[in-house]
Design an enzyme around this catalytic site. Sequence first.
Site, PDB file in Angstrom:
ATOM      1  N   TYR A  42      54.649  50.612  37.285  1.00 21.85           N
ATOM      2  CA  TYR A  42      53.839  50.039  36.193  1.00 21.85           C
ATOM      3  C   TYR A  42      52.388  49.865  36.655  1.00 21.85           C
ATOM      4  O   TYR A  42      51.452  50.256  35.948  1.00 21.85           O
ATOM      5  CB  TYR A  42      54.444  48.700  35.775  1.00 21.85           C
ATOM      6  CG  TYR A  42      53.566  47.856  34.886  1.00 21.85           C
ATOM      7  CD1 TYR A  42      53.582  48.016  33.502  1.00 21.85           C
ATOM      8  CD2 TYR A  42      52.738  46.876  35.424  1.00 21.85           C
ATOM      9  CE1 TYR A  42      52.779  47.230  32.683  1.00 21.85           C
ATOM     10  CE2 TYR A  42      51.935  46.092  34.631  1.00 21.85           C
ATOM     11  CZ  TYR A  42      51.953  46.270  33.259  1.00 21.85           C
ATOM     12  OH  TYR A  42      51.152  45.490  32.451  1.00 21.85           O
TER      13      TYR A  42
ATOM     14  N   SER B 254      45.884  46.281  32.821  1.00 25.01           N
ATOM     15  CA  SER B 254      46.438  45.113  33.504  1.00 25.01           C
ATOM     16  C   SER B 254      45.654  44.849  34.778  1.00 25.01           C
ATOM     17  O   SER B 254      45.083  45.773  35.369  1.00 25.01           O
ATOM     18  CB  SER B 254      47.910  45.368  33.861  1.00 25.01           C
ATOM     19  OG  SER B 254      48.436  44.307  34.640  1.00 25.01           O
TER      20      SER B 254
END
Length: 281
Positions: A171, A148
């Site tokens: 995350y 990401s």
Amino acid sequence: MTDLLPHHHTTLVTGATQGLGRGIALDLAARGGTVLLHGRDAGRLAAVAGEVRALGAGGAVRTYAADLADLDEVADLARRVRDAEPRLDALVHNAVAGGGADPLVREVSAQGHELRLAVNHLAPYALTRGLLPLLTVSAPARVVNVASMGQEAVDLDDLLYEREYEGLRAYCRSKLALIMATFALGEELDGSGVTVNALHPAHLMDTAGVRAYGLTPLVGVEEGVRPTVRLVTDPELAGVTGRYFDRFTEKRAHEQAYDVAVRRRLMALTDRWVGAPVPGV
């Protein structure tokens, strides 16, 4: 259809029962390749397998159920794939634990590790280690880590995020850890015929994880499928390893990823927790 695959070309896609993973699996199957679908739910796996078969593109489809939040199940998944599959040309680590519906609730894995780190970093690393024998004999083979652009420096003194927890930050830390593992494995396996790369597939895709965190999707899943499948199939990327891509373009990740000392400490902790199994190698 361009970039058709031979029917024997086999890719394992984790988290293949919905969202990006389902899209990747259907794209690869439509090209004629064999796809191995991983998920936690047998019913959902069967449904996606049915969609693959309905394409009639010629490749086989097989399913593997496992909970990646349990390293014992990850090890068992690797064993089952090694025992059942004659080859593995690509491994796409797509399964993800997002920020969580309640980002202030810290969740843990079966082994007691913080859940995002466990699913997004420890499990892909352990599964890659466990499948290295099959990847190596199938070489040239590719490992693709779905990372990401959301990256935050890991705190090696609080890697399990026991202080001031927040799910989206957890995350982002786990995704940077995954990228650091990509760089470490890229170096280690250079010359073996197995390449390891990571990418940010697309920004705020229309997935359950994005919606669960309360974010508004900006693009469809297909926008993330194309750059991910490219890392699996593009002949121009043969031999390219240890890189981070923002969609189709190689980019620099968070600066911490290039700190060799930090990376070594992270991987030492990772190896300790995972056990770094490399059966048959």
